[in-house]
Design an enzyme around this catalytic site. Sequence first.
Site, PDB file in Angstrom:
ATOM      1  N   SER A 116       0.740  -0.677   0.267  1.00  0.00           N
ATOM      2  CA  SER A 116       0.295   0.226  -0.436  1.00  0.00           C
ATOM      3  C   SER A 116       0.731   1.260   0.062  1.00  0.00           C
ATOM      4  CB  SER A 116      -0.582  -0.479   1.760  1.00  0.00           C
ATOM      5  OG  SER A 116      -1.345   1.509   1.207  1.00  0.00           O
ATOM      6  N   TYR A 137      -2.780  -0.354  10.187  1.00  0.00           N
ATOM      7  CA  TYR A 137      -3.304  -1.438   8.857  1.00  0.00           C
ATOM      8  C   TYR A 137      -1.660  -1.583   8.108  1.00  0.00           C
ATOM      9  CZ  TYR A 137      -4.021  -1.765   3.871  1.00  0.00           C
ATOM     10  OH  TYR A 137      -4.222  -2.022   1.993  1.00  0.00           O
TER      11      TYR A 137
HETATM   12  N1  LIG Z   1      -8.395  -0.982  -2.309  1.00  0.00           N
HETATM   13  C1  LIG Z   1      -7.309   0.022  -1.385  1.00  0.00           C
HETATM   14  O1  LIG Z   1      -7.867   1.557  -1.256  1.00  0.00           O
HETATM   15  C2  LIG Z   1      -5.875  -0.633  -1.646  1.00  0.00           C
HETATM   16  C3  LIG Z   1      -5.033   0.531  -1.192  1.00  0.00           C
HETATM   17  C4  LIG Z   1      -3.967   0.340  -0.846  1.00  0.00           C
HETATM   18  C5  LIG Z   1      -4.120  -1.708  -0.670  1.00  0.00           C
HETATM   19  N2  LIG Z   1      -4.811  -1.907  -1.264  1.00  0.00           N
HETATM   20  C6  LIG Z   1      -3.701  -3.452  -1.398  1.00  0.00           C
HETATM   21  O2  LIG Z   1      -4.424  -4.071  -2.232  1.00  0.00           O
HETATM   22  C7  LIG Z   1      -5.438  -5.517  -2.354  1.00  0.00           C
HETATM   23  C8  LIG Z   1      -7.074  -5.883  -2.440  1.00  0.00           C
HETATM   24  O3  LIG Z   1      -7.656  -5.234  -2.125  1.00  0.00           O
HETATM   25  P1  LIG Z   1      -8.919  -4.455  -2.981  1.00  0.00           P
HETATM   26  O4  LIG Z   1      -8.989  -3.197  -2.980  1.00  0.00           O
HETATM   27  O5  LIG Z   1      -8.929  -4.995  -4.450  1.00  0.00           O
HETATM   28  O6  LIG Z   1     -10.081  -5.032  -1.758  1.00  0.00           O
HETATM   29  P2  LIG Z   1     -11.388  -6.073  -1.815  1.00  0.00           P
HETATM   30  O7  LIG Z   1     -11.727  -5.591  -3.085  1.00  0.00           O
HETATM   31  O8  LIG Z   1     -11.755  -6.359  -0.297  1.00  0.00           O
HETATM   32  O9  LIG Z   1     -10.564  -7.599  -2.241  1.00  0.00           O
HETATM   33  C9  LIG Z   1     -10.117  -8.034  -1.368  1.00  0.00           C
HETATM   34  C10 LIG Z   1     -10.159  -9.981  -1.939  1.00  0.00           C
HETATM   35  O10 LIG Z   1      -8.870 -10.506  -0.514  1.00  0.00           O
HETATM   36  C11 LIG Z   1      -9.884 -11.274  -0.353  1.00  0.00           C
HETATM   37  N3  LIG Z   1      -9.917 -11.620   1.161  1.00  0.00           N
HETATM   38  C12 LIG Z   1      -9.751 -11.135   2.279  1.00  0.00           C
HETATM   39  N4  LIG Z   1     -10.220 -12.027   3.224  1.00  0.00           N
HETATM   40  C13 LIG Z   1      -9.645 -13.436   2.619  1.00  0.00           C
HETATM   41  C14 LIG Z   1      -8.675 -14.657   3.362  1.00  0.00           C
HETATM   42  N5  LIG Z   1      -8.930 -14.820   5.324  1.00  0.00           N
HETATM   43  N6  LIG Z   1      -9.014 -15.366   2.324  1.00  0.00           N
HETATM   44  C15 LIG Z   1      -8.851 -15.567   1.086  1.00  0.00           C
HETATM   45  N7  LIG Z   1      -8.638 -13.962   0.913  1.00  0.00           N
HETATM   46  C16 LIG Z   1      -9.616 -13.000   1.565  1.00  0.00           C
HETATM   47  C17 LIG Z   1     -11.433 -11.071  -0.814  1.00  0.00           C
HETATM   48  O11 LIG Z   1     -12.432 -12.319  -1.629  1.00  0.00           O
HETATM   49  P3  LIG Z   1     -12.806 -12.755  -0.088  1.00  0.00           P
HETATM   50  O12 LIG Z   1     -13.731 -12.390   0.468  1.00  0.00           O
HETATM   51  O13 LIG Z   1     -14.049 -13.667  -1.301  1.00  0.00           O
HETATM   52  O14 LIG Z   1     -12.392 -14.514   0.382  1.00  0.00           O
HETATM   53  C18 LIG Z   1     -10.977  -9.943  -1.892  1.00  0.00           C
HETATM   54  O15 LIG Z   1     -10.971 -10.687  -2.458  1.00  0.00           O
HETATM   55  C19 LIG Z   1      -5.003  -5.659  -0.478  1.00  0.00           C
HETATM   56  O16 LIG Z   1      -4.251  -6.190  -0.246  1.00  0.00           O
HETATM   57  C20 LIG Z   1      -5.199  -4.635  -0.249  1.00  0.00           C
HETATM   58  O17 LIG Z   1      -4.765  -4.145   1.254  1.00  0.00           O
HETATM   59  C21 LIG Z   1      -6.015  -1.881  -1.571  1.00  0.00           C
END
Ligand SMILES: NC(=O)c1ccc[n+]([C@@H]2O[C@H](COP(=O)([O-])OP(=O)(O)OC[C@H]3O[C@@H](n4cnc5c(N)ncnc54)[C@H](OP(=O)(O)O)[C@@H]3O)[C@@H](O)[C@H]2O)c1
Length: 232
Positions: free
Chosen positions: A137, A150
């Site tokens: 991040s 986080y």
């Molecule tokens: N969105 C932002 O603003 C942002 C900014 C910086 C970094 N990030 C990072 O980007 C990455 C992807 O996030 P996103 O933004 O795409 O969010 P998201 O739409 O909430 O996706 C998160 C994914 O992680 C999976 N997940 C959560 N808990 C899990 C578990 N216990 N086992 C397996 N899978 C799990 C979820 O699937 P299930 O619920 O089906 O398991 C989902 O597919 C993350 O690492 C996040 O920290 C996001």
Amino acid sequence: MEVNDRVVIVTGASSGIGAAFARLAAGEGARLVLAARRTERLEALAAELPGALAVTTDLRDPAQVRRLVAAAAEAFGRVDVLVNNAGQGMHVPVEEARLEDLQAIVELNLYGPLVAMQAVLPLMRAQGGGAIVNVSSNTTRMVIPGIGPYSATKCALNQLSATARAEWAADGVVVSVVHPSVTATEFHQTLRAGAMRGGGRLVPEAPEVVARAILEAIRSGAAEVVVPPKQT
Ligand SMILES: NC(=O)c1ccc[n+]([C@@H]2O[C@H](COP(=O)([O-])OP(=O)(O)OC[C@H]3O[C@@H](n4cnc5c(N)ncnc54)[C@H](OP(=O)(O)O)[C@@H]3O)[C@@H](O)[C@H]2O)c1
């Protein structure tokens, strides 16, 4: 590395950045192994992507992470790329951080990627190389009050990634980190604790933009790829 015809494991493929990357990589000819907990969503995506395999996995459970890698190797005979993308936020001030919440996101954001990297390493070594991208991040590159717990999990992931990169370079296993900024996904609705505050001036980036940054990291082998924040 180009992803054409490569076997690519993507965690967190059931939504957001992971799903966008899976679609992008499949369009480039990759053979996808999709992991997350929500089976229906994974199977719906796998049905869209030719030859993709859905493996329901709770990344907080090391045995399930190892099973995921074994399933990929069994189905395709190799693993070329691992994208550790699954993650969860926890947006509370340091004073309010509950250990059980922090433990849960450490298990997902740090232990999950660690166990997955350890599981793919012997396969990649035997094949003569591979690419690993850990999704961190941009919050780790600054200090933002209210998201310290986080951000701390992702800072630990950065350090683990940089060290693995140095340790595995001689094996041809390239470890990269991608730093997304605020992105329009389910992330801010599924926080482990707390809520998004003060991000009002930031316009969320599209997950497809982060997906392209992940592909760029695989192609270039860069240590870090930053997706800068969109400003209003
Ligand atoms: N969105 C932002 O603003 C942002 C900014 C910086 C970094 N990030 C990072 O980007 C990455 C992807 O996030 P996103 O933004 O795409 O969010 P998201 O739409 O909430 O996706 C998160 C994914 O992680 C999976 N997940 C959560 N808990 C899990 C578990 N216990 N086992 C397996 N899978 C799990 C979820 O699937 P299930 O619920 O089906 O398991 C989902 O597919 C993350 O690492 C996040 O920290 C996001």
